[in-house]
Write an enzyme that holds these catalytic residues in place. Structure first.
Site, PDB file in Angstrom:
ATOM      1  N   GLY A   1      40.250  40.007  43.445  1.00  0.00           N
ATOM      2  CA  GLY A   1      39.997  40.489  42.073  1.00  0.00           C
ATOM      3  C   GLY A   1      38.492  40.675  41.892  1.00  0.00           C
TER       4      GLY A   1
ATOM      5  N   GLY B   1      36.711  42.801  39.056  1.00  0.00           N
ATOM      6  CA  GLY B   1      37.012  42.513  37.651  1.00  0.00           C
ATOM      7  C   GLY B   1      35.875  41.754  36.978  1.00  0.00           C
TER       8      GLY B   1
ATOM      9  CB  THR C   1      46.056  33.062  32.704  1.00  0.00           C
ATOM     10  OG1 THR C   1      45.584  34.323  32.196  1.00  0.00           O
ATOM     11  CG2 THR C   1      44.897  32.112  32.856  1.00  0.00           C
TER      12      THR C   1
ATOM     13  N   PRO D   1      43.831  27.130  34.285  1.00  0.00           N
ATOM     14  CG  PRO D   1      44.810  26.372  32.301  1.00  0.00           C
ATOM     15  CD  PRO D   1      44.577  25.985  33.722  1.00  0.00           C
TER      16      PRO D   1
ATOM     17  CG  HIS E   1      40.848  34.555  24.510  1.00  0.00           C
ATOM     18  ND1 HIS E   1      41.639  33.508  24.098  1.00  0.00           N
ATOM     19  CD2 HIS E   1      40.152  34.108  25.582  1.00  0.00           C
ATOM     20  CE1 HIS E   1      41.436  32.467  24.896  1.00  0.00           C
ATOM     21  NE2 HIS E   1      40.529  32.804  25.811  1.00  0.00           N
TER      22      HIS E   1
ATOM     23  CE  LYS F   1      43.802  35.209  27.448  1.00  0.00           C
ATOM     24  NZ  LYS F   1      43.683  35.292  28.904  1.00  0.00           N
TER      25      LYS F   1
ATOM     26  N   GLY G   1      46.235  31.247  28.685  1.00  0.00           N
ATOM     27  CA  GLY G   1      46.659  30.200  29.621  1.00  0.00           C
ATOM     28  C   GLY G   1      46.096  28.850  29.218  1.00  0.00           C
ATOM     29  CB  THR G   2      42.816  27.867  27.803  1.00  0.00           C
ATOM     30  OG1 THR G   2      42.142  28.446  28.911  1.00  0.00           O
ATOM     31  CG2 THR G   2      42.109  26.597  27.384  1.00  0.00           C
TER      32      THR G   2
HETATM   33  P1  NAD Z   1      39.952  42.066  34.885  1.00  0.00           P
HETATM   34  O1  NAD Z   1      41.033  42.966  34.394  1.00  0.00           O
HETATM   35  O2  NAD Z   1      38.537  42.404  34.558  1.00  0.00           O
HETATM   36  O3  NAD Z   1      40.060  41.890  36.470  1.00  0.00           O
HETATM   37  C1  NAD Z   1      41.292  41.862  37.166  1.00  0.00           C
HETATM   38  C2  NAD Z   1      41.001  42.113  38.625  1.00  0.00           C
HETATM   39  O4  NAD Z   1      42.245  42.157  39.356  1.00  0.00           O
HETATM   40  C3  NAD Z   1      40.311  43.447  38.878  1.00  0.00           C
HETATM   41  O5  NAD Z   1      39.289  43.243  39.823  1.00  0.00           O
HETATM   42  C4  NAD Z   1      41.390  44.284  39.515  1.00  0.00           C
HETATM   43  O6  NAD Z   1      40.820  45.214  40.417  1.00  0.00           O
HETATM   44  C5  NAD Z   1      42.144  43.207  40.266  1.00  0.00           C
HETATM   45  N1  NAD Z   1      43.427  43.736  40.687  1.00  0.00           N
HETATM   46  C6  NAD Z   1      44.361  44.333  39.926  1.00  0.00           C
HETATM   47  N2  NAD Z   1      45.374  44.751  40.717  1.00  0.00           N
HETATM   48  C7  NAD Z   1      45.042  44.418  41.976  1.00  0.00           C
HETATM   49  C8  NAD Z   1      45.670  44.585  43.229  1.00  0.00           C
HETATM   50  N3  NAD Z   1      46.849  45.214  43.333  1.00  0.00           N
HETATM   51  N4  NAD Z   1      45.049  44.100  44.335  1.00  0.00           N
HETATM   52  C9  NAD Z   1      43.855  43.476  44.230  1.00  0.00           C
HETATM   53  N5  NAD Z   1      43.214  43.288  43.062  1.00  0.00           N
HETATM   54  C10 NAD Z   1      43.811  43.759  41.960  1.00  0.00           C
HETATM   55  O7  NAD Z   1      40.323  40.599  34.336  1.00  0.00           O
HETATM   56  P2  NAD Z   1      39.370  39.311  34.216  1.00  0.00           P
HETATM   57  O8  NAD Z   1      38.840  39.188  32.833  1.00  0.00           O
HETATM   58  O9  NAD Z   1      38.422  39.274  35.378  1.00  0.00           O
HETATM   59  O10 NAD Z   1      40.477  38.159  34.358  1.00  0.00           O
HETATM   60  C11 NAD Z   1      41.210  38.000  35.558  1.00  0.00           C
HETATM   61  C12 NAD Z   1      42.187  36.851  35.382  1.00  0.00           C
HETATM   62  O11 NAD Z   1      41.451  35.630  35.230  1.00  0.00           O
HETATM   63  C13 NAD Z   1      43.080  36.945  34.125  1.00  0.00           C
HETATM   64  O12 NAD Z   1      44.351  36.423  34.445  1.00  0.00           O
HETATM   65  C14 NAD Z   1      42.367  36.059  33.117  1.00  0.00           C
HETATM   66  O13 NAD Z   1      43.234  35.546  32.118  1.00  0.00           O
HETATM   67  C15 NAD Z   1      41.875  34.957  34.039  1.00  0.00           C
HETATM   68  N6  NAD Z   1      40.732  34.172  33.548  1.00  0.00           N
HETATM   69  C16 NAD Z   1      40.732  32.863  33.912  1.00  0.00           C
HETATM   70  C17 NAD Z   1      39.669  32.067  33.585  1.00  0.00           C
HETATM   71  C18 NAD Z   1      39.667  30.632  34.053  1.00  0.00           C
HETATM   72  O14 NAD Z   1      38.679  29.906  33.831  1.00  0.00           O
HETATM   73  N7  NAD Z   1      40.723  30.184  34.728  1.00  0.00           N
HETATM   74  C19 NAD Z   1      38.585  32.569  32.842  1.00  0.00           C
HETATM   75  C20 NAD Z   1      38.616  33.925  32.483  1.00  0.00           C
HETATM   76  C21 NAD Z   1      39.688  34.728  32.862  1.00  0.00           C
END
Ligand code: NAD
Length: 260
Positions: free
Chosen positions: A8, A11, A95, A118, A149, A153, A159-160
Protein backbone atom coordinates in the site's frame (compact mmCIF):
# COMPACT_ATOMS: atom_id res chain seq x y z
CA UNK A 1 19.08 -2.60 10.74
CA UNK A 2 15.48 -3.65 10.12
CA UNK A 3 14.62 -3.97 6.42
CA UNK A 4 10.92 -3.38 5.88
CA UNK A 5 8.64 -3.79 2.88
CA UNK A 6 5.58 -1.58 2.53
CA UNK A 7 2.31 -2.84 1.05
CA UNK A 8 0.00 0.00 0.00
CA UNK A 9 3.10 2.11 -0.54
CA UNK A 10 1.56 4.86 -2.65
CA UNK A 11 -1.35 5.54 -0.27
CA UNK A 12 -1.53 8.25 2.40
CA UNK A 13 -0.27 5.93 5.14
CA UNK A 14 2.27 4.09 2.96
CA UNK A 15 3.95 7.38 2.07
CA UNK A 16 3.79 8.49 5.70
CA UNK A 17 5.71 5.31 6.64
CA UNK A 18 8.35 6.15 4.00
CA UNK A 19 8.72 9.65 5.50
CA UNK A 20 8.90 8.36 9.10
CA UNK A 21 11.49 5.73 8.11
CA UNK A 22 13.65 8.42 6.52
CA UNK A 23 13.92 10.11 9.94
CA UNK A 24 14.66 6.94 11.93
CA UNK A 25 17.98 5.19 12.42
CA UNK A 26 17.86 1.41 12.31
CA UNK A 27 15.09 1.01 9.75
CA UNK A 28 15.36 0.87 5.99
CA UNK A 29 12.60 0.71 3.38
CA UNK A 30 13.82 -2.19 1.25
CA UNK A 31 10.74 -2.86 -0.89
CA UNK A 32 7.46 -1.19 -1.80
CA UNK A 33 4.32 -2.64 -3.40
CA UNK A 34 1.17 -0.83 -4.48
CA UNK A 35 -1.54 -0.78 -7.10
CA UNK A 36 0.60 1.20 -9.55
CA UNK A 37 4.28 1.30 -10.50
CA UNK A 38 6.37 4.29 -9.40
CA UNK A 39 10.10 4.74 -10.20
CA UNK A 40 11.18 5.87 -6.70
CA UNK A 41 9.02 5.81 -3.56
CA UNK A 42 11.32 8.26 -1.72
CA UNK A 43 10.77 10.88 -4.43
CA UNK A 44 6.99 10.29 -4.29
CA UNK A 45 7.05 10.69 -0.49
CA UNK A 46 9.06 13.93 -0.80
CA UNK A 47 12.12 12.70 1.12
CA UNK A 48 14.48 12.37 -1.86
CA UNK A 49 15.44 9.36 -3.97
CA UNK A 50 16.01 6.15 -1.97
CA UNK A 51 16.41 3.79 -4.93
CA UNK A 52 13.29 1.76 -4.07
CA UNK A 53 10.73 1.53 -6.84
CA UNK A 54 7.08 0.65 -6.23
CA UNK A 55 6.03 -2.52 -8.02
CA UNK A 56 2.77 -4.42 -8.20
CA UNK A 57 4.16 -7.92 -7.53
CA UNK A 58 4.04 -9.28 -3.97
CA UNK A 59 7.25 -11.25 -4.62
CA UNK A 60 9.19 -7.99 -3.99
CA UNK A 61 8.36 -8.50 -0.28
CA UNK A 62 9.81 -12.05 -0.05
CA UNK A 63 13.12 -11.12 1.60
CA UNK A 64 12.25 -8.27 4.00
CA UNK A 65 12.49 -8.55 7.82
CA UNK A 66 8.88 -7.36 8.21
CA UNK A 67 6.04 -6.30 5.91
CA UNK A 68 4.13 -3.14 6.88
CA UNK A 69 0.60 -3.15 5.42
CA UNK A 70 -1.58 -0.07 5.05
CA UNK A 71 -3.81 -0.98 2.13
CA UNK A 72 -7.41 -1.94 1.51
CA UNK A 73 -9.36 -4.61 3.35
CA UNK A 74 -10.38 -6.10 0.00
CA UNK A 75 -6.77 -6.82 -1.02
CA UNK A 76 -5.14 -7.63 2.32
CA UNK A 77 -6.24 -11.30 2.29
CA UNK A 78 -4.04 -11.91 -0.76
CA UNK A 79 -1.14 -10.30 1.10
CA UNK A 80 -1.69 -12.48 4.20
CA UNK A 81 -1.64 -15.66 2.08
CA UNK A 82 1.61 -14.48 0.47
CA UNK A 83 3.21 -13.65 3.86
CA UNK A 84 2.29 -17.13 5.11
CA UNK A 85 3.93 -18.79 2.10
CA UNK A 86 7.01 -16.54 2.36
CA UNK A 87 7.06 -16.76 6.20
CA UNK A 88 7.43 -12.99 6.61
CA UNK A 89 6.51 -11.22 9.91
CA UNK A 90 3.74 -8.70 9.34
CA UNK A 91 2.52 -5.42 10.79
CA UNK A 92 -0.95 -4.50 9.54
CA UNK A 93 -2.93 -1.34 10.11
CA UNK A 94 -5.54 -1.99 7.42
CA UNK A 95 -9.06 -1.64 8.79
CA UNK A 96 -12.50 -2.84 7.75
CA UNK A 97 -11.47 -6.47 7.10
CA UNK A 98 -14.22 -9.05 6.60
CA UNK A 99 -14.32 -12.42 8.36
CA UNK A 100 -12.39 -14.19 5.61
CA UNK A 101 -9.54 -11.68 5.86
CA UNK A 102 -9.56 -11.92 9.67
CA UNK A 103 -9.40 -15.73 9.41
CA UNK A 104 -6.53 -15.47 6.95
CA UNK A 105 -4.70 -13.15 9.38
CA UNK A 106 -5.16 -15.68 12.21
CA UNK A 107 -3.80 -18.47 9.96
CA UNK A 108 -0.77 -16.31 9.19
CA UNK A 109 -0.17 -15.68 12.91
CA UNK A 110 0.13 -19.44 13.51
CA UNK A 111 3.26 -19.40 11.35
CA UNK A 112 4.88 -15.97 11.92
CA UNK A 113 4.57 -13.07 14.39
CA UNK A 114 1.90 -10.54 13.41
CA UNK A 115 1.05 -7.15 14.92
CA UNK A 116 -2.44 -5.98 13.96
CA UNK A 117 -3.71 -2.65 15.24
CA UNK A 118 -6.55 -0.45 14.03
CA UNK A 119 -4.57 2.49 15.36
CA UNK A 120 -0.81 2.57 15.87
CA UNK A 121 -0.77 5.77 17.88
CA UNK A 122 0.73 5.32 21.32
CA UNK A 123 -1.90 7.69 22.75
CA UNK A 124 -4.76 5.60 21.33
CA UNK A 125 -3.17 2.43 22.65
CA UNK A 126 -3.26 4.03 26.09
CA UNK A 127 -6.85 5.21 25.42
CA UNK A 128 -7.89 1.54 25.00
CA UNK A 129 -6.09 0.68 28.24
CA UNK A 130 -7.69 3.52 30.22
CA UNK A 131 -11.13 2.87 28.66
CA UNK A 132 -11.05 -0.73 29.89
CA UNK A 133 -10.20 0.40 33.42
CA UNK A 134 -12.78 3.24 33.47
CA UNK A 135 -15.64 1.18 32.00
CA UNK A 136 -15.16 -1.67 34.46
CA UNK A 137 -14.81 0.65 37.48
CA UNK A 138 -17.98 2.62 36.59
CA UNK A 139 -20.39 -0.27 35.93
CA UNK A 140 -23.60 1.78 36.31
CA UNK A 141 -22.52 4.42 33.80
CA UNK A 142 -23.85 4.45 30.20
CA UNK A 143 -21.06 4.08 27.63
CA UNK A 144 -21.27 5.88 24.27
CA UNK A 145 -18.56 6.28 21.62
CA UNK A 146 -18.09 9.12 19.16
CA UNK A 147 -15.60 9.26 16.29
CA UNK A 148 -14.71 11.88 13.68
CA UNK A 149 -12.60 11.39 10.50
CA UNK A 150 -11.75 12.96 7.14
CA UNK A 151 -14.23 12.84 4.28
CA UNK A 152 -12.29 10.24 2.25
CA UNK A 153 -12.46 7.47 4.86
CA UNK A 154 -14.31 4.46 3.38
CA UNK A 155 -15.13 2.31 6.43
CA UNK A 156 -17.42 3.29 9.28
CA UNK A 157 -17.31 3.25 12.23
CA UNK A 158 -13.53 3.51 12.26
CA UNK A 159 -11.50 0.44 13.15
CA UNK A 160 -10.34 2.32 16.24
CA UNK A 161 -13.94 2.96 17.33
CA UNK A 162 -14.77 -0.70 16.75
CA UNK A 163 -11.82 -1.77 18.93
CA UNK A 164 -12.71 0.82 21.59
CA UNK A 165 -16.25 -0.56 21.54
CA UNK A 166 -14.99 -4.10 22.08
CA UNK A 167 -12.78 -2.99 24.99
CA UNK A 168 -15.76 -1.26 26.64
CA UNK A 169 -18.25 -4.03 25.82
CA UNK A 170 -16.00 -6.66 27.40
CA UNK A 171 -15.23 -4.48 30.44
CA UNK A 172 -18.96 -3.88 31.03
CA UNK A 173 -19.86 -7.48 30.13
CA UNK A 174 -22.41 -6.37 27.52
CA UNK A 175 -23.90 -8.65 24.84
CA UNK A 176 -22.25 -8.87 21.39
CA UNK A 177 -25.28 -7.08 19.87
CA UNK A 178 -25.11 -4.19 22.37
CA UNK A 179 -24.13 -1.63 19.70
CA UNK A 180 -26.60 1.10 18.63
CA UNK A 181 -25.21 2.87 15.56
CA UNK A 182 -26.42 6.45 15.04
CA UNK A 183 -29.89 6.24 16.62
CA UNK A 184 -32.64 7.77 14.49
CA UNK A 185 -36.41 8.13 14.83
CA UNK A 186 -38.66 6.88 17.61
CA UNK A 187 -36.12 4.52 19.14
CA UNK A 188 -37.45 4.95 22.70
CA UNK A 189 -35.41 5.56 25.83
CA UNK A 190 -31.90 4.24 26.08
CA UNK A 191 -31.87 0.70 27.45
CA UNK A 192 -29.35 -0.64 29.94
CA UNK A 193 -26.85 -2.73 28.09
CA UNK A 194 -26.75 -0.51 24.98
CA UNK A 195 -23.49 0.83 23.64
CA UNK A 196 -24.08 3.81 21.35
CA UNK A 197 -21.74 4.61 18.48
CA UNK A 198 -21.70 7.64 16.21
CA UNK A 199 -19.43 8.38 13.22
CA UNK A 200 -19.01 11.84 11.67
CA UNK A 201 -17.06 12.53 8.44
CA UNK A 202 -15.66 15.77 7.07
CA UNK A 203 -12.72 17.73 5.72
CA UNK A 204 -9.21 16.59 6.52
CA UNK A 205 -9.69 15.45 10.14
CA UNK A 206 -7.01 12.82 10.87
CA UNK A 207 -9.02 11.10 13.62
CA UNK A 208 -10.76 11.76 16.90
CA UNK A 209 -12.31 9.29 19.38
CA UNK A 210 -14.20 9.91 22.60
CA UNK A 211 -15.57 7.46 25.13
CA UNK A 212 -18.40 8.97 27.18
CA UNK A 213 -19.27 7.33 30.49
CA UNK A 214 -22.47 8.99 31.65
CA UNK A 215 -23.86 8.60 35.14
CA UNK A 216 -26.54 10.43 37.14
CA UNK A 217 -25.08 13.84 37.99
CA UNK A 218 -21.66 13.26 36.49
CA UNK A 219 -20.07 12.40 33.16
CA UNK A 220 -16.60 11.29 32.22
CA UNK A 221 -15.03 11.70 28.78
CA UNK A 222 -11.79 10.23 27.55
CA UNK A 223 -10.71 11.73 24.22
CA UNK A 224 -7.83 11.19 21.85
CA UNK A 225 -7.23 13.55 18.94
CA UNK A 226 -4.74 12.73 16.19
CA UNK A 227 -3.32 15.79 14.48
CA UNK A 228 -0.81 14.19 12.12
CA UNK A 229 -0.84 10.74 10.53
CA UNK A 230 2.92 10.60 11.16
CA UNK A 231 2.02 9.22 14.63
CA UNK A 232 0.54 6.07 13.05
CA UNK A 233 3.60 5.59 10.87
CA UNK A 234 5.98 6.00 13.83
CA UNK A 235 3.99 3.46 15.85
CA UNK A 236 3.92 1.02 12.92
CA UNK A 237 7.70 1.30 12.54
CA UNK A 238 8.13 0.70 16.28
CA UNK A 239 5.97 -2.43 15.85
CA UNK A 240 7.99 -3.50 12.77
CA UNK A 241 11.23 -3.30 14.78
CA UNK A 242 9.65 -5.35 17.59
CA UNK A 243 7.75 -7.99 15.61
CA UNK A 244 10.62 -9.84 13.97
CA UNK A 245 12.05 -10.73 17.43
CA UNK A 246 8.79 -12.45 18.53
CA UNK A 247 7.54 -15.99 18.13
CA UNK A 248 4.47 -16.75 15.98
CA UNK A 249 1.30 -15.15 17.36
CA UNK A 250 -1.18 -12.33 16.94
CA UNK A 251 -0.05 -9.26 18.87
CA UNK A 252 -1.43 -5.78 19.40
CA UNK A 253 0.14 -2.39 19.95
CA UNK A 254 -0.34 -2.86 23.72
CA UNK A 255 2.11 -5.80 23.51
CA UNK A 256 4.58 -3.64 21.58
CA UNK A 257 4.26 -0.94 24.29
CA UNK A 258 4.48 -3.49 27.11
CA UNK A 259 0.98 -2.66 28.46
CA UNK A 260 0.02 -6.35 28.45
P1 NAD B 1 -5.24 5.11 0.80
O1 NAD B 1 -6.49 4.90 0.02
O2 NAD B 1 -4.54 6.42 0.69
O3 NAD B 1 -4.18 3.96 0.45
C1 NAD B 1 -4.55 2.62 0.16
C2 NAD B 1 -3.38 1.96 -0.52
O4 NAD B 1 -3.75 0.61 -0.89
C3 NAD B 1 -2.96 2.66 -1.81
O5 NAD B 1 -1.55 2.72 -1.83
C4 NAD B 1 -3.41 1.71 -2.88
O6 NAD B 1 -2.55 1.79 -4.00
C5 NAD B 1 -3.23 0.39 -2.16
N1 NAD B 1 -3.92 -0.65 -2.90
C6 NAD B 1 -5.21 -0.66 -3.30
N2 NAD B 1 -5.44 -1.78 -4.02
C7 NAD B 1 -4.27 -2.45 -4.08
C8 NAD B 1 -3.87 -3.66 -4.69
N3 NAD B 1 -4.73 -4.39 -5.41
N4 NAD B 1 -2.58 -4.06 -4.53
C9 NAD B 1 -1.72 -3.31 -3.81
N5 NAD B 1 -2.05 -2.16 -3.21
C10 NAD B 1 -3.31 -1.74 -3.36
O7 NAD B 1 -5.62 4.79 2.33
P2 NAD B 1 -4.82 5.19 3.66
O8 NAD B 1 -5.39 6.43 4.25
O9 NAD B 1 -3.34 5.11 3.40
O10 NAD B 1 -5.29 3.99 4.61
C11 NAD B 1 -4.94 2.65 4.32
C12 NAD B 1 -5.54 1.75 5.39
O11 NAD B 1 -4.92 2.04 6.65
C13 NAD B 1 -7.05 1.95 5.63
O12 NAD B 1 -7.63 0.70 5.92
C14 NAD B 1 -7.10 2.87 6.84
O13 NAD B 1 -8.31 2.75 7.58
C15 NAD B 1 -5.92 2.32 7.63
N6 NAD B 1 -5.33 3.23 8.62
C16 NAD B 1 -4.85 2.63 9.74
C17 NAD B 1 -4.19 3.38 10.68
C18 NAD B 1 -3.62 2.68 11.89
O14 NAD B 1 -2.96 3.33 12.72
N7 NAD B 1 -3.81 1.37 12.01
C19 NAD B 1 -4.04 4.77 10.53
C20 NAD B 1 -4.55 5.36 9.36
C21 NAD B 1 -5.18 4.57 8.39
Amino acid sequence: MSRIGIFGATGRMGLSVVRAAAELDGVEVAAAVGRREVPDVGVLAGVGANGVSVGTELSALAEVDAIVDFSLATVSERLFEFAREAKRPLVTGTTGMDEAAEASLRRLSEVVPVVAAPNFSQGVTLLFHLAGIAASRLPGFDAEIFELHHRRKVDSPSGTAVRLGEVVREAKELAPDAYRHGREGAVGPRQDGELGMLALRGGDIVGEHTLFLCGEGERMEITHRAGDRGIFAQGALRAAGWVSDQGPGLYGMADVMGLG
